[in-house]
Design a protein around this motif. Structure first.
Motif, PDB file in Angstrom:
ATOM      1  N   ALA A 144      51.934  46.730  75.079  1.00  0.00           N
ATOM      2  CA  ALA A 144      52.229  46.516  73.662  1.00  0.00           C
ATOM      3  C   ALA A 144      51.065  45.760  73.036  1.00  0.00           C
ATOM      4  O   ALA A 144      50.781  44.627  73.413  1.00  0.00           O
ATOM      5  CB  ALA A 144      53.528  45.735  73.504  1.00  0.00           C
ATOM      6  N   ILE A 145      50.396  46.409  72.096  1.00  0.00           N
ATOM      7  CA  ILE A 145      49.276  45.725  71.450  1.00  0.00           C
ATOM      8  C   ILE A 145      49.760  44.907  70.251  1.00  0.00           C
ATOM      9  O   ILE A 145      49.089  43.966  69.847  1.00  0.00           O
ATOM     10  CB  ILE A 145      48.160  46.704  71.049  1.00  0.00           C
ATOM     11  N   VAL A 159      59.242  52.272  71.228  1.00  0.00           N
ATOM     12  CA  VAL A 159      57.873  52.573  70.826  1.00  0.00           C
ATOM     13  C   VAL A 159      57.919  53.225  69.453  1.00  0.00           C
ATOM     14  O   VAL A 159      58.626  54.212  69.251  1.00  0.00           O
ATOM     15  CB  VAL A 159      57.208  53.522  71.849  1.00  0.00           C
ATOM     16  N   VAL A 160      57.160  52.661  68.487  1.00  0.00           N
ATOM     17  CA  VAL A 160      57.132  53.258  67.151  1.00  0.00           C
ATOM     18  C   VAL A 160      55.793  53.936  66.857  1.00  0.00           C
ATOM     19  O   VAL A 160      55.725  54.765  65.960  1.00  0.00           O
ATOM     20  CB  VAL A 160      57.455  52.204  66.050  1.00  0.00           C
ATOM     21  N   GLU A 161      54.748  53.595  67.627  1.00  0.00           N
ATOM     22  CA  GLU A 161      53.440  54.227  67.439  1.00  0.00           C
ATOM     23  C   GLU A 161      52.667  54.199  68.756  1.00  0.00           C
ATOM     24  O   GLU A 161      52.731  53.222  69.497  1.00  0.00           O
ATOM     25  CB  GLU A 161      52.644  53.484  66.360  1.00  0.00           C
ATOM     26  N   ILE A 162      51.947  55.287  69.023  1.00  0.00           N
ATOM     27  CA  ILE A 162      51.114  55.371  70.228  1.00  0.00           C
ATOM     28  C   ILE A 162      49.661  55.287  69.770  1.00  0.00           C
ATOM     29  O   ILE A 162      49.185  56.154  69.037  1.00  0.00           O
ATOM     30  CB  ILE A 162      51.376  56.682  70.995  1.00  0.00           C
ATOM     31  N   VAL A 163      48.965  54.236  70.208  1.00  0.00           N
ATOM     32  CA  VAL A 163      47.573  54.041  69.814  1.00  0.00           C
ATOM     33  C   VAL A 163      46.637  54.763  70.781  1.00  0.00           C
ATOM     34  O   VAL A 163      45.718  55.453  70.356  1.00  0.00           O
ATOM     35  CB  VAL A 163      47.240  52.528  69.750  1.00  0.00           C
ATOM     36  N   VAL A 179      50.688  50.820  72.891  1.00  0.00           N
ATOM     37  CA  VAL A 179      51.718  51.206  71.925  1.00  0.00           C
ATOM     38  C   VAL A 179      52.048  50.043  70.988  1.00  0.00           C
ATOM     39  O   VAL A 179      51.744  48.883  71.273  1.00  0.00           O
ATOM     40  CB  VAL A 179      53.007  51.669  72.644  1.00  0.00           C
ATOM     41  N   ILE A 180      52.685  50.401  69.874  1.00  0.00           N
ATOM     42  CA  ILE A 180      53.232  49.415  68.958  1.00  0.00           C
ATOM     43  C   ILE A 180      54.745  49.490  69.130  1.00  0.00           C
ATOM     44  O   ILE A 180      55.330  50.560  69.133  1.00  0.00           O
ATOM     45  CB  ILE A 180      52.817  49.732  67.502  1.00  0.00           C
ATOM     46  N   VAL A 181      55.354  48.317  69.269  1.00  0.00           N
ATOM     47  CA  VAL A 181      56.778  48.233  69.595  1.00  0.00           C
ATOM     48  C   VAL A 181      57.525  47.563  68.439  1.00  0.00           C
ATOM     49  O   VAL A 181      57.033  46.619  67.823  1.00  0.00           O
ATOM     50  CB  VAL A 181      56.981  47.419  70.906  1.00  0.00           C
TER      51      VAL A 181
END
Length: 183
Positions: A144-145, A159-163, A179-181
Motif C-alpha cells: 500500500a503506497i 484496493v481502489v487503484e493499482i499503481v 496499490v492505493i487502499v
C-alpha cells in the motif's frame, strides 16, 4: 652315601609347582588377553560410531548442497527478471501512448513485441500477480503506497487503484503490487 642321587619327592613337588605356576600364568595371560580384547572391541565400537556419524554428516551435506544447487538454478536469473520488470512496465506505458496514434501497423507491431517479451519472461517463470480494483488488500502480495478515505462501507480495506503490477517468480513474490487502499 651317594650325593649324586636326588630325592624323587622334591622333583614331583617342583613339577606340581611348575604346573601350578603355569596355570596361574595362563590365567593371568588369559585375563590380560580378555582385557586387551575388550579394549580393542571398545575402540572398534568407538571408531564405528565415529564412522557412522561422519557418514550421516556427509549424507546430510550431499542433500543440503543438492537442494542449494536446485534452489540456485531456480532463482539464478532472479536478478535479471527483477531488472527487466521496469522494462515491462515501460512497454505498458508506451503502449497506452502509442494507442493514441492512428497508425494501426505501428500499434500492432509494438503489441507483438510486447507479447513476445512477456511470453519469454513467462516461460522463465515470471507471472503477473492478478490484482483488480475491489480486491481485498493482502500484505503478502500488495504494497500500500497510500490510503484514502473509503467512498463507501463496502470498499474499506479494498484496493481502489493499482499503481504498479506485482510479479511472482516461480511462486515467490519478487515485486509486490503497489496499490492505493481505502480505509
Amino acid at each position: 652315601m651317594n650325593t649324586d642321587r636326588q630325592d624323587p619327592q622334591p622333583i614331583e613337588e617342583s613339577e606340581e609347582k611348575k604346573t601350578s605356576k603355569k596355570k596361574v600364568n595362563n590365567k593371568v595371560e588369559l585375563s590380560k588377553e580378555k582385557s586387551t580384547q575388550e579394549e580393542i572391541y571398545k575402540k572398534i565400537e568407538e571408531e564405528k560410531d565415529k564412522f557412522l556419524r561422519l557418514f550421516a554428516e556427509f549424507e546430510n551435506y550431499k542433500k543440503r548442497t543438492q537442494k542449494e544447487r536446485l534452489d540456485l538454478f531456480k532463482t539464478a536469473h532472479r536478478e535479471v527478471m527483477v531488472a527487466l520488470i521496469p522494462v515491462l512496465d515501460d512497454f505498458g506505458r508506451g503502449m497506452s501512448e502509442i494507442k493514441k496514434s492512428k497508425d494501426e501497423n505501428l500499434i500492432r507491431g509494438i503489441e507483438l513485441i510486447q507479447e513476445k517479451f512477456f511470453r519469454i519472461l513467462k516461460e522463465q517463470g515470471l507471472q503477473e500477480i492478478k490484482t483488480q480494483k475491489g480486491d481485498d488488500f493482502n500484505t503478502d502480495i500488495h504494497d500500500a503506497i497510500t490510503q484514502i478515505p473509503a467512498p463507501s462501507k463496502e470498499l474499506q480495506g479494498k484496493v481502489v487503484e493499482i499503481v504498479e503490477s506485482g510479479y511472482n517468480l516461480r511462486d515467490k513474490v519478487i515485486r509486490h503490487a503497489k496499490v492505493i487502499v481505502a480505509k
